[in-house]
Design a protein around this motif. Sequence first.
Motif: not given
Length: 302
Positions: A165-181
Motif C-alpha cells: 500500500g505504501w508503494v502504491a501510494v508513492q507510485t500513484a502520487a506521481h503517476d497521474h495516468a492511473l485511474i484509481g488506487l
Amino acid sequence: MRLTRLRPLLTLLTLSAALVSAMASAGAVAQSADTSVPAAVISDPPADAAHPAALAVLHIPSHGLRINGLVYQPSGAGPHPTLVILHGLPGNEKNLDLAQAVRRDGWNAVTFNYRGSWGSPGSFRFAQTLEDADAVLAYLRLPANAARLGIDTHRIAIAGHSMGGWVAVQTAAHDHALIGLILISSIDMGRVGAMPRDPQVALMADNMESLAGVTARSMADDAAIHTKPLGFDTAVAGLRDLPLLGLTSDDGLAPDTDALVQAIPAAGGHHVTTLHVATDHGWSDHRIALESAVINWLNALP
C-alpha cells in the motif's frame, strides 16, 4: 507483516484519537464502499472459445534485471482494464484470489515480485520497490506489450496490501495516468523508518523470509534512510484528484490509512471511499468481502 511483531509497532504508529477527530471535523468526509457480492466473486463467466482466459508469465525489466510477474487475463476480446496488485513485506499474502476474482470480472490482474523477493533476481531494498512499481507500469504501457497482453493502457489501476500500500501510494502520487488506487490494510513505511532502532530491527527480523541480500539490521538502516522521508503525508497533493479506496482492518494499522483518507478531502479531494472490517491483517476470514468491495469499486470508476 506478521502480527507477532506488529504489536510494538502499533503503539509507535497509532495516531491519537484527538488528531483523527480534528481531521474529521475539518470536513474530511469519505463515502462507504459497496459490499454487495458481485457475480464475479462467486461464479465463473461464460467460456469464450475465441478469446479464452489465460495466464501469462512476465519477465519485466527493472534497472538491469528482470523481475518475475504474472498477468491473469480474462476471457473475451480485449483490450481490458488492468489492476496491478502489489504485495507487502515480505509478501506471504499475495492476494491471488483477488486477482482471480478481478479477472472473472473482465479485468487483467497483474502481480509481480520486487527485486530480491520471492525469486526475483537482485537484493531487496525498500527504495527499489518504488522503482519496480514504476518499471512494471512502464512495461505494461509499451504498445507491443499492451497489444500482446490485451491491456487498455488508459484504464490501469493500482492496489497494494500492507507495505505494498505504501508503494502504491508513492507510485500513484506521481503517476497521474492511473485511474484509481486501492489500499488494503496498508502501513505507512514513513512511520516505520522513523521508529526507534530496537523495535525496528525486531520488526524486520520477523518479516525478512524470502528476501535476498538482507539482514534485519540492514533493512532497518534501509528504512531509516529511504522510507522515513516518504510518509503518506508527502503524497496527499499528488492523490487529491485520484479515486481512492481505503480498506482497513483490526490489525492496528487503520490509523495510517485513516489519516491519509481524511487528509485528501481536507486538501480538496472528492473521490475517497472507505471500508473497515473486523478482520486480521490478511483479511483471512473476509476474503469475499474484500473481493466484493474491490470489484464494486472498480466497476464504478469513470
